[in-house]
Design a protein around this motif. Structure first.
Motif, PDB file in Angstrom:
ATOM      1  N   ASP A  60     -89.943  30.895 -78.481  1.00 38.45           N
ATOM      2  CA  ASP A  60     -90.910  31.182 -77.426  1.00 38.45           C
ATOM      3  C   ASP A  60     -90.351  32.309 -76.556  1.00 38.45           C
ATOM      4  O   ASP A  60     -89.384  32.123 -75.806  1.00 38.45           O
ATOM      5  N   ILE A  87     -88.759  27.873 -65.524  1.00 40.26           N
ATOM      6  CA  ILE A  87     -88.232  27.062 -66.629  1.00 40.26           C
ATOM      7  C   ILE A  87     -88.536  25.583 -66.395  1.00 40.26           C
ATOM      8  O   ILE A  87     -89.001  24.870 -67.299  1.00 40.26           O
ATOM      9  N   LYS A 103     -93.490  23.048 -79.521  1.00 39.87           N
ATOM     10  CA  LYS A 103     -93.173  23.918 -78.384  1.00 39.87           C
ATOM     11  C   LYS A 103     -91.742  23.674 -77.900  1.00 39.87           C
ATOM     12  O   LYS A 103     -91.026  24.612 -77.527  1.00 39.87           O
ATOM     13  N   CYS A 104     -91.307  22.410 -77.910  1.00 37.92           N
ATOM     14  CA  CYS A 104     -89.934  22.083 -77.504  1.00 37.92           C
ATOM     15  C   CYS A 104     -88.928  22.745 -78.445  1.00 37.92           C
ATOM     16  O   CYS A 104     -87.888  23.253 -78.015  1.00 37.92           O
ATOM     17  N   PHE A 109     -90.411  31.809 -72.660  1.00 33.07           N
ATOM     18  CA  PHE A 109     -89.350  30.911 -72.223  1.00 33.07           C
ATOM     19  C   PHE A 109     -88.001  31.635 -72.272  1.00 33.07           C
ATOM     20  O   PHE A 109     -87.188  31.518 -71.355  1.00 33.07           O
ATOM     21  N   GLU A 110     -87.788  32.391 -73.342  1.00 27.90           N
ATOM     22  CA  GLU A 110     -86.531  33.122 -73.506  1.00 27.90           C
ATOM     23  C   GLU A 110     -86.337  34.125 -72.372  1.00 27.90           C
ATOM     24  O   GLU A 110     -85.233  34.260 -71.819  1.00 27.90           O
ATOM     25  N   ILE A 166     -90.774  22.967 -68.752  1.00 27.21           N
ATOM     26  CA  ILE A 166     -90.230  21.729 -69.316  1.00 27.21           C
ATOM     27  C   ILE A 166     -91.010  20.516 -68.810  1.00 27.21           C
ATOM     28  O   ILE A 166     -91.264  19.562 -69.563  1.00 27.21           O
ATOM     29  N   LEU A 175     -83.140  20.162 -72.892  1.00 27.76           N
ATOM     30  CA  LEU A 175     -84.059  20.275 -74.029  1.00 27.76           C
ATOM     31  C   LEU A 175     -83.553  19.486 -75.227  1.00 27.76           C
ATOM     32  O   LEU A 175     -84.341  18.878 -75.957  1.00 27.76           O
ATOM     33  N   TYR A 217     -88.686  26.329 -77.586  1.00 27.05           N
ATOM     34  CA  TYR A 217     -87.858  26.504 -76.389  1.00 27.05           C
ATOM     35  C   TYR A 217     -86.377  26.391 -76.743  1.00 27.05           C
ATOM     36  O   TYR A 217     -85.547  27.146 -76.223  1.00 27.05           O
ATOM     37  N   CYS A 261     -82.800  29.080 -76.642  1.00 26.33           N
ATOM     38  CA  CYS A 261     -81.495  28.786 -76.038  1.00 26.33           C
ATOM     39  C   CYS A 261     -80.331  29.049 -76.985  1.00 26.33           C
ATOM     40  O   CYS A 261     -79.174  28.931 -76.589  1.00 26.33           O
TER      41      CYS A 261
END
Length: 202
Positions: free
Chosen positions: A163, A124, A145-146, A166-167, A128, A185, A149, A153
């Motif tokens: 994503d 992670i 992309k952010c 990321f998840e 980031i 984030l 991400y 969350c």
């Protein structure tokens, strides 16, 4: 650090300590309950104090990081370019002095992790960090992309897609780390949005 007091709900007498935390009054506690039950109930109360202490420490850590972020935004403000060189130096020296003072505050909240959780958090953090690097080379793609991400969350999508990589990594982290990642984030996305607004106004 002040911690909100935890109400004494124990069914046995306790004697106050200098810190305000409960202590067993051994002269009378054993007349009411078995020794193990007395100790377990006291530990339940103390555990509540520990959790409150962790929450306060985490909040202070977040406040410090927010202050550092604000100072960094001053350091990179477009207003500095409007100042004469000596004025700009004065402002930057002032910023450095405050930042150095802020860095003297050390807070460490240890989160217990097993090996898979350590690896997930490392993944992670790498993702980031790549976002931070990509802000200069590809601001639009990095912003998208952010957001993806951030969607990983939360159950409520901000916009766009989630994503999945990321998840998956995030689900491998501890609950405390998941909360920290989300707040990190949120701060990064807010910073990107400010940069976008600033660029549009130029």
């Amino acid at each position: 650090m002040d911690v909100d007091p935890v109400p004494n709900t124990l069914a046995f007498p306790v004697a106050p300590s200098s810190s305000g935390l409960p202590k067993i009054d051994e002269n009378s506690a054993l007349e009411v309950k078995a020794p193990k039950q007395v100790l377990i109930e006291l530990l339940d109360v103390l555990e509540g104090h520990v959790e409150n202490l962790r929450k306060e420490a985490i909040k202070l850590e977040e406040d410090r990081d927010s202050l550092l972020s604000s100072l960094d935004s001053v350091r990179n403000s477009d207003l500095l370019s409007e100042l004469a060189e000596n004025e700009r130096d004065d402002v930057l020296h002032y910023v450095d002095r405050i930042m150095n003072r802020c860095h003297t505050i050390e807070l460490k909240i240890h989160t217990q992790r097993d090996k898979p959780q350590e690896e997930a958090l490392h993944q992670i953090n790498h993702l980031i960090d790549c976002l931070v690097v990509g802000m200069k080379t590809d601001p639009d793609g990095t912003h998208a992309k952010c957001v993806a991400y951030m969607n990983a969350c939360s159950s409520n999508l901000v916009q766009g897609i989630t994503d999945k990589n990321f998840e998956s990594a995030l689900l491998g982290c501890t609950i405390d780390d998941q909360k920290r990642v989300k707040k990190r984030l949120q701060g990064l996305l807010s910073y990107m949005n400010k940069l976008t607004v600033s660029s549009d106004n130029d």
